[in-house]
Design a protein around this motif. Sequence first.
Motif, mmCIF file in Angstrom:
data_model
loop_
_atom_site.group_PDB
_atom_site.id
_atom_site.type_symbol
_atom_site.label_atom_id
_atom_site.label_comp_id
_atom_site.label_asym_id
_atom_site.label_seq_id
_atom_site.Cartn_x
_atom_site.Cartn_y
_atom_site.Cartn_z
ATOM 1 N N VAL A 452 -10.014 1.132 -3.451
ATOM 2 C CA VAL A 452 -8.995 0.171 -3.863
ATOM 3 C C VAL A 452 -9.546 -0.920 -4.772
ATOM 4 C CG1 VAL A 452 -9.274 -1.393 -1.893
ATOM 5 C CG2 VAL A 452 -7.034 -1.145 -2.996
ATOM 6 N N ASP A 464 -4.780 1.552 -6.313
ATOM 7 C CA ASP A 464 -3.939 1.522 -5.109
ATOM 8 C C ASP A 464 -3.058 2.767 -5.129
ATOM 9 O OD1 ASP A 464 -1.723 -1.041 -3.729
ATOM 10 O OD2 ASP A 464 -2.089 1.029 -3.148
ATOM 11 N N LEU A 465 -2.946 3.465 -4.020
ATOM 12 C CA LEU A 465 -2.142 4.690 -3.972
ATOM 13 C C LEU A 465 -0.672 4.439 -4.282
ATOM 14 C CD1 LEU A 465 -3.600 6.639 -0.914
ATOM 15 C CD2 LEU A 465 -3.587 7.384 -3.296
ATOM 16 N N THR A 466 -0.214 3.207 -4.077
ATOM 17 C CA THR A 466 1.191 2.923 -4.368
ATOM 18 C C THR A 466 1.444 2.729 -5.864
ATOM 19 O OG1 THR A 466 0.895 0.544 -4.065
ATOM 20 C CG2 THR A 466 1.478 1.827 -2.116
ATOM 21 N N THR A 484 -5.918 5.585 6.814
ATOM 22 C CA THR A 484 -5.653 4.756 5.630
ATOM 23 C C THR A 484 -4.187 4.350 5.511
ATOM 24 O OG1 THR A 484 -7.461 5.850 4.431
ATOM 25 C CG2 THR A 484 -5.838 4.668 3.102
ATOM 26 N N LEU A 485 -3.249 5.238 5.832
ATOM 27 C CA LEU A 485 -1.835 4.969 5.590
ATOM 28 C C LEU A 485 -1.328 3.735 6.321
ATOM 29 C CD1 LEU A 485 -0.054 8.449 5.510
ATOM 30 C CD2 LEU A 485 -0.366 6.834 3.647
ATOM 31 N N ILE A 488 -1.280 0.521 4.306
ATOM 32 C CA ILE A 488 -0.456 0.480 3.093
ATOM 33 C C ILE A 488 0.979 0.142 3.509
ATOM 34 C CG2 ILE A 488 0.410 1.805 1.141
ATOM 35 C CD1 ILE A 488 -2.098 3.547 1.360
ATOM 36 N N VAL A 491 4.459 2.960 2.417
ATOM 37 C CA VAL A 491 3.914 4.278 2.752
ATOM 38 C C VAL A 491 4.553 5.363 1.902
ATOM 39 C CG1 VAL A 491 3.612 5.971 4.605
ATOM 40 C CG2 VAL A 491 3.365 3.530 5.097
ATOM 41 N N ALA A 494 2.977 5.669 -1.484
ATOM 42 C CA ALA A 494 1.647 6.277 -1.401
ATOM 43 C C ALA A 494 1.747 7.782 -1.227
ATOM 44 C CB ALA A 494 0.865 5.651 -0.249
ATOM 45 N N THR A 497 2.624 9.463 -4.496
ATOM 46 C CA THR A 497 1.446 9.589 -5.368
ATOM 47 C C THR A 497 0.579 10.763 -4.921
ATOM 48 O OG1 THR A 497 1.412 7.232 -5.874
ATOM 49 C CG2 THR A 497 -0.663 8.439 -6.131
#
Length: 599
Positions: A452, A464-466, A484-485, A488, A491, A494, A497
Amino acid sequence: MNYPIMDLKFDNVTDGRFLSSSDRSPTLAEFAASAASLHKLETVRDLCNKTLHDLETPLISVIIPCYNHAHFLPRAIASVLHQTYRHFEIVLVDDGSTDHAEEVAARYPEVIYIKQENQGLAAARNTGIRMSRGSYLVFLDADDRLLPTALAAGLRGFRAYPECAFVSGDHRRVGADGSVLKRPEASRVDKDHHLALLRGNYIGMHATVMYQREILERIGGFDTSLAACEDYDLYLRLAGRFPVYCHNEVVAEYHLHGANMSCNTGLMLKTALAALRSQWKDIKRDKRCREAYKDGISAWKEHYGKELIHQIKSFIHASGSRKQVARAVMVLWRYAPHWFARYIAKYIGRFCFKMLKAMLPLLIRHRLRAKRQGLPYRLAAGEVRLGDLRRVTPISRVFGFDRGLPIDRYYIENFLARNASDIKGRVLEIGDNTYTRKFGGERVDKSDVLHVSEGNPLATFIGDLTNAEHIPSCIFDCVILTQTLHLIYDVRAALATLYRILKPGGVLLATIPGISQIDHGEWGNTWYWSFTALSARRLFEEIFPPSGVEIATYGNVLAAVAFLHGLAVKELRQDELDHHDPDYQLLIAVKAVKREVVQ
């Protein structure tokens, strides 16, 4: 500071002899010789300046021995890197650790990493002495930390008292949750340091001590025959032969976490007495030393004798192991018989009854009672013994990392091992690629890491996954997303992605917490969610095809209680870990497959 050599005017310089210009004119050869001599003069000047600079800012070696304390290492290393005195080196001696100490060390280019077979703390410190270069040495245990002015304070002591073998300061104790613990005020020792050390270890924490290398090497370093208290033995040997100095500045933090060596009371009593008794042949002719020695023997027996008595009582009240009770009794009988006899005499009736009662396993005692009453065996109200779990604070606040492998990691690795065949091709993992290497092996063609923030040397993608539009679509055969989720908030974004960057037919292997502590460290501020199998299924099936989503849960009531308290895998039996109860979902694991492209 540079100390330039005085500027001199010479008309001619030949073989170190200075001639005036009135003598004669120099020849070409003499002129060349003069130039060479002037070059030598400049070299001497530089050497003098460097020597004087080294005297002002000597190199200090901070030696960190480590055995299976990799999770504490970043804090210890950071405490050295933040010193106000900057001329230091860090030597990390890995004493045969089985955790990821080498990976942690690799994150810090400033650290000199040395690995050896497990030989014990004294041998690891001796290795650090041999492999370091500093004029002064500080030994920092991997689970402790230095305060920013520690090195500067030690150096000030040596500048004031350069003849000393070591200088020592004060420390504070810190609990597992980071809170500073109160302790009795330490009185500063201004004189007769050897007598004070014969009466007890007034230093208390090894990281508060700075040694002079030349003297430490002269006496042979640490005694490797001692499994503990090798620092106390060294203080005694040095203070008996050389002057030492004590200041009262707090320079270090001693981290109490339940796995400290000092918690092994029997070992500490045995080795403290051994270190003190090794002094007898050198001090027996001195009356003051003899009296201090006897006071020290009594003090160590009293201190650790009381702790052992307290442990025996705790084992009995908690229906502890017969081996634990017997081991503590044997240590008392051998090393502190006076205290053992005193407490036996004081509590002879009640104490002996409870000790004999503790010899029978709890299960047998309950079965005998049930049989005597003619009832089926069950724990009635009031008969449950919570023992060490009767407490309102956990045993470990770091998920059990300080005690061994955390319980949730056991389940994570079981899940990844069962799905190892899906970890292949190009694989993305979050944070680092530990699981990719462990379970993918040669099936992995390329390993990527997403982090991140910048600063992770392993990261091939930052973001960032989002919001990760910079990661190309359809490039990964597998994504490993462990624990990890829940960190965030969005969710769904994410997961979208993750679905986008997977190749058609690609596999997402994810684990998320169910029943868990909340991290009190850096992740506590973004710990948004806990999940159930039902909520996980609904979330994943909104993004992935329902036929491609598989949900598994791990845990049971015993594993959940143990994990909440921060116990480690080794503290439960395998059948206790492997028992599955869907009503106690400690960990939820998800395998989600992206839809194949239909031709």
